[in-house]
Enzyme design. Structure first.
Site, PDB file in Angstrom:
ATOM      1  N   HIS A 437       0.833  -1.060   0.059  1.00  0.00           N
ATOM      2  CA  HIS A 437      -0.156  -0.121  -0.061  1.00  0.00           C
ATOM      3  C   HIS A 437       0.936   1.251  -0.054  1.00  0.00           C
ATOM      4  CE1 HIS A 437      -2.512   3.100   1.763  1.00  0.00           C
ATOM      5  NE2 HIS A 437      -3.541   2.602   1.267  1.00  0.00           N
ATOM      6  N   CYS A 830      -1.462  -2.985 -16.086  1.00  0.00           N
ATOM      7  CA  CYS A 830      -1.599  -1.937 -15.246  1.00  0.00           C
ATOM      8  C   CYS A 830      -1.081  -1.956 -13.914  1.00  0.00           C
ATOM      9  CB  CYS A 830      -3.009  -1.236 -15.214  1.00  0.00           C
ATOM     10  SG  CYS A 830      -4.345  -2.652 -14.594  1.00  0.00           S
TER      11      CYS A 830
HETATM   12  C1  PEP Z   1      -2.958  -5.232  -9.639  1.00  0.00           C
HETATM   13  O1  PEP Z   1      -3.374  -6.097  -8.983  1.00  0.00           O
HETATM   14  O2  PEP Z   1      -1.887  -5.493 -10.379  1.00  0.00           O
HETATM   15  C2  PEP Z   1      -3.676  -4.056  -9.885  1.00  0.00           C
HETATM   16  C3  PEP Z   1      -3.463  -3.016 -10.770  1.00  0.00           C
HETATM   17  O3  PEP Z   1      -4.756  -3.565  -9.083  1.00  0.00           O
HETATM   18  P1  PEP Z   1      -4.345  -3.342  -7.448  1.00  0.00           P
HETATM   19  O4  PEP Z   1      -2.976  -2.986  -7.359  1.00  0.00           O
HETATM   20  O5  PEP Z   1      -5.243  -2.020  -7.130  1.00  0.00           O
HETATM   21  O6  PEP Z   1      -4.785  -4.546  -6.795  1.00  0.00           O
END
Ligand code: PEP
Ligand code: MG
Length: 882
Positions: A437, A830
């Site tokens: 986080h 992403c």
């Molecule tokens: C991922 O899991 O790679 C993603 C982009 O979503 P998050 O990091 O918000 O779980």
């Protein structure tokens, strides 16, 4: 003339028939000057085939002829009592690591001492004798060490070092010659010609036995010139341009009539005689054009005559300086655009995107090194151990006009801490890793983040290795893109970035020119980041994490109301409050990214991230409830609701689309907020391309339900399409085209891509979760045991930063299967991996259309993608060579 001895001067290079390796590195460098017709001191090179055999060949006559040639050019004569020419011998190895010192002042014998002294003074003359002696005794010491013959001389060398530091020297030049004569064959200090031959033979003897040389070393002999030959002489060193700003202006100093360059304050090179400045500029910039890099140059002017001593690459130059040079070379067509794009290591751009530490300013500060880089850069601030504490201190500092730089120090961060990360300069946590986080949020906000498992916090004191600090103490975080991060106790100073002045925008434009079918988008959820990322070249938003929009102080409590709602009615109330907030955010985001795709990911909140984590936070939430709901809610009741939501494994729990399966009204609210914004912008004639993305999908049925709804006996699920239609009817407006797609972040989804593609027009690989679920390693806990895995070579690199081969396989397979169903399926990535240059080539080869990453990583990804594109075209390169 022996074919193994090569003369060179400003007018004549070594014959091109001679293989460059025969000259050694230093010989080659000298010859390069000669070839450029630069004012190089004349000289000759005993090449690698003869340098270690001088004991058995007679070179006396040739050396004499060559010295005469040198004399004619420099206007001094070897052995001349009035105006003596002295020589230096440079051991010119083909090894970059050769440790031989430069050997100076051959020809400094008793008959010339007076003549030499009249030019340079007694102090200097005496020191030059010591230099000569030290050089020869170094040779002797190494010879004795290697052959095991004779008494060792290290004590003598130390004594010479001490004498060389003495200023003025205790004895005269002649006294030193007498003192050290016993170490040399007879006549060493009497006869210049004899001295040179003795020295050459001795050095040659050493080269023959020194394995390091392997008969691959040459000897370079040149006259010496001195920058203290009266008022018309000086010497100095400079860079061909400013190594920090990149301005095309010589940067350096010269020293006039000084004992040596270290001995006094130099003057700015710009103040040197304009005739010489012009000459030096011509040389420096010719060298830049030839080597296509900033060069460092040393020179001496002896009696108004300029001589180049040496030139070499520069280690400590800034990224900005390199970019400025490359753009200048491209403008003058010395290099083409492809050369510029290929020349820079993409991660070096971090240096011009973020503040960097001024390394000169950290001396004397206590330092701890280690940890995992969450977000690179450098940050200084006062440490606070809680979000509340930091926000309070920041407010006070603002009111009092004090320093408002703070560093958030926590075991781990959660949603409630984002507001502190936003105002802090950096965040230091003990738990998590690159995709934890704190790291994700810090990158998003352009803050520095370091995960240091060694960090322990007890009350108002924290310990990190040898550093013990209290709340309010200054810390400096230094998190380089390469190399080991460090934490300093105290405040260092920073160098602030100026992307507009650095040439970054021109470089990005050049790089984008090579990208045809591949794009870089941004992960962003606030207009400020969107504008920033657009200026960095982002082609759309690849991931707008809607849950991040609830992190602000005034929203998180409404969001908590929604999560903790005791009934559908209560949830609806909270959602009605959240909808206008979301609508206004979407409006501003779409507008900022006008004309480009914007992927809005529907809520994916591991619920535990949003709950109050401390008593203080809980109390604050209760206070909010009391104020807003005008009724007292008991702490026990709220605790019971929080507990009811508690999950054993929240990252694999009720998150992503699973929440929407249970509570369709949450996504319905978000869809209405999105289209409220979209219709308004359409009326304002702003081009919007909305893409709605569903997270944590495991199979096609989930996506089908969420996108298109389902009617079964006794239950009715309204999907995205119907919510949009209903809103359109309500508002009596025409449709705006939009796309529905999904994240692929579970192995099951990757394997089931053929089916999933039936209901989604695009895939976006969420590689943070895909890595977590493929390897079965928690993205937040990996750091704790990663060192052991690295120690025993169980894993190469950090899989949360560099894609794991199995994850790559799943991505490639999902793209292939998805496109069998839907040939025009758009695919992107992403997760945090999108920011790592090492993954970009794979993404292109796997057929992805884009990667999406945090704003500050956009330029890095663009440059890496352009480089991968250019490399594809190189001979011997092709698919599968990533
Ligand atoms: C991922 O899991 O790679 C993603 C982009 O979503 P998050 O990091 O918000 O779980
Ligand atoms: Mg995810």
């Amino acid at each position: 003339m022996d074919k193994r001895i090569h003369f060179f001067s400003q007018n004549q290079g070594v014959s091109p028939k001679i293989a460059p390796e025969l000259l050694g590195i230093r010989g080659r460098q000298a010859n390069e000057f000669a070839e450029l017709r630069f004012p190089i001191l004349p000289g000759f090179i005993l090449d690698t085939t003869i340098a270690s055999e001088l004991g058995s060949v007679d070179i006396k006559k040739e050396v004499k002829t060559l010295l005469d040639s040198c004399s004619k050019i420099v206007g001094k004569t070897y052995g001349d009592p009035e105006n003596p020419m002295l020589l230096k011998i440079v051991v010119s190895s083909n090894l970059a690591v050769s440790d031989y010192p430069a050997l100076h002042n051959f020809g400094l014998v008793k008959p010339v001492v007076a003549g030499f002294t009249q030019w340079v003074g007694e102090t200097f003359a005496a020191h030059e004798v010591l230099f000569l002696v030290r050089g020869m005794l170094w040779i002797e010491e190494r010879l004795r060490k290697l052959t095991g013959e004779g008494e060792r001389m290290s004590g003598r060398l130390q004594e010479l070092d001490r004498l060389l530091r003495e200023h003025p020297p205790a004895k005269s030049a002649e006294n030193y010659m007498d003192e050290y004569a016993e170490f040399f064959p007879q006549g060493f200090f009497e006869n210049a010609e004899g001295q040179l031959l003795i020295a050459l033979e001795e050095i040659s003897k050493l080269l023959a036995v020194d394995e390091q040389n392997d008969r691959d070393t040459a000897l370079l002999i040149q006259p010496m010139v001195y920058g203290n030959y009266g008022k018309n002489s000086c010497s100095g060193g400079f860079f061909s341009r400013n190594v920090v700003s990149g301005e095309k202006k010589l940067q350096g100093e010269f020293h006039q009539e000084k004992f040596n360059e270290l001995g006094g304050n130099g003057q700015d090179i710009q103040k040197i005689d304009p005739r010489h400045l012009k000459e030096l500029e011509g040389i420096a910039w010719t060298l830049e054009d030839r080597f296509k890099e900033i060069r460092q140059i040393r020179f001496t002017i002896e009696n108004k005559r300029l001589w180049l001593i040496e030139q070499r690459p520069v280690d400590q130059k800034s990224t900005q300086a390199d970019i400025k040079l490359l753009l200048d070379l491209a403008k003058r067509k010395i290099v083409d655009r492809a050369y510029v794009v290929k020349a820079l290591e993409p991660l070096r751009l971090n240096e011009i995107l973020r503040p960097m530490i001024d390394t000169a300013g950290v001396r004397g500060l206590k330092k701890w090194s280690g940890g995992i880089a969450g977000a690179p850069g450098a940050a200084i601030g006062r440490a606070y151990f809680s979000t509340e504490g930091l926000l309070e201190a920041e407010k006070l500092a603002r009111q009092r006009g004090e320093d408002t730089r703070f560093i958030l120090v926590l075991p781990a961060s959660f949603a409630g801490d984002v507001k502190a990360i936003e105002v802090a300069t950096g965040v230091l946590t003990a738990e998590g890793g690159y995709s934890a986080h704190a790291s994700v949020v810090a990158r998003q906000y352009g803050k520095v983040s370091l995960v240091a498992p060694a960090l322990t916090i007890r009350g108002k004191k924290a310990t990190l290795g040898n550093i013990v600090f209290s709340e309010g103490d200054y810390l400096t975080l230094h998190v380089p893109s390469y190399g080991e991060p460090s934490v300093y106790q105290g405040a260092a100073s920073l160098i602030e970035p100026k992307p507009a002045e650095s040439g970054l925008f021109e470089l990005i434009a050049m790089a984008k020119g090579f990208l045809k079918d591949f794009h870089v988008r941004v992960n962003a959820e606030n207009p400020r980041d969107v504008v920033l990322a657009r200026s960095f070249g982002a082609d759309g938003i690849g991931l707008c994490r809607t849950e991040h929009m609830f992190f602000q102080a005034e929203r998180i409590n409404v969001f908590r109301d929604m999560i903790l709602a005791g009934s559908g009615e209560e949830r609806k109330k909270a959602l009605n409050k959240l909808r206008p907030m979301q609508r206004d955010d979407f409006y501003r985001i779409f507008k900022a990214m006008e004309g480009k795709e914007v992927t809005i990911r529907l809520l994916d909140a591991p619920l535990h991230e949003f709950m109050p984590h401390s008593r203080d936070e809980l109390r604050a939430y209760l206070g909010y409830l009391e104020k807003n709901k005008k009724k007292k809610v008991s702490e026990a009741e709220i605790c019971a609701r929080i507990e009811a939501l508690d999950e054993f494994n929240p990252m694999l729990g009720h998150r992503g689309c699973r929440i929407a399966v249970s509570y369709p009204e949450i996504y319905a609210m978000q869809i209405r907020a999105i289209f409220d914004a979209v219709y308004r912008l359409r009326d304002e004639k702003v081009a919007v391309y909305p893409e709605i993305m569903v997270p944590i999908v495991m199979n096609a049925s989930e996506l089908k339900l969420i996108a298109y709804g389902k009617k079964i006996e006794g239950a009715d699920y309204t999907g995205i399409v119907e919510v949009e239609e209903a809103l359109r009817e309500e508002k009596k407006v025409k449709p705006v085209p939009y796309k529905i797609g999904t994240m692929i972040e579970l192995p099951a989804a990757a394997l089931g891509a053929a089916d999933i593609a039936k209901y989604g027009c695009f895939f976006s690989f969420g590689t943070n979760d895909l890595t977590q679920t493929t390897l079965g390693i928690s993205r937040d806990d990996f750091t704790g045991f990663m060192p052991d895995y690295t120690l025993f070579d169980l894993i190469t690199g950090n899989p949360f930063s560099v894609l794991d081969p199995r994850v790559k396989e799943l991505i490639a397979l999902a793209v292939e299967r998805g496109r069998l169903t839907r040939p025009d399926l758009v695919c992107g990535l992403c997760g945090e991996h999108g920011a790592h240059p090492g993954n970009i080539r794979f993404c292109m080869e796997a057929g992805l259309d884009y990667v999406s990453c945090s704003p500050y990583s956009v330029p890095i990804a663009i440059l890496a993608a352009a480089q991968a594109e250019l490399r594809k075209a190189e001979p011997g390169e092709g698919p599968g060579r990533a």
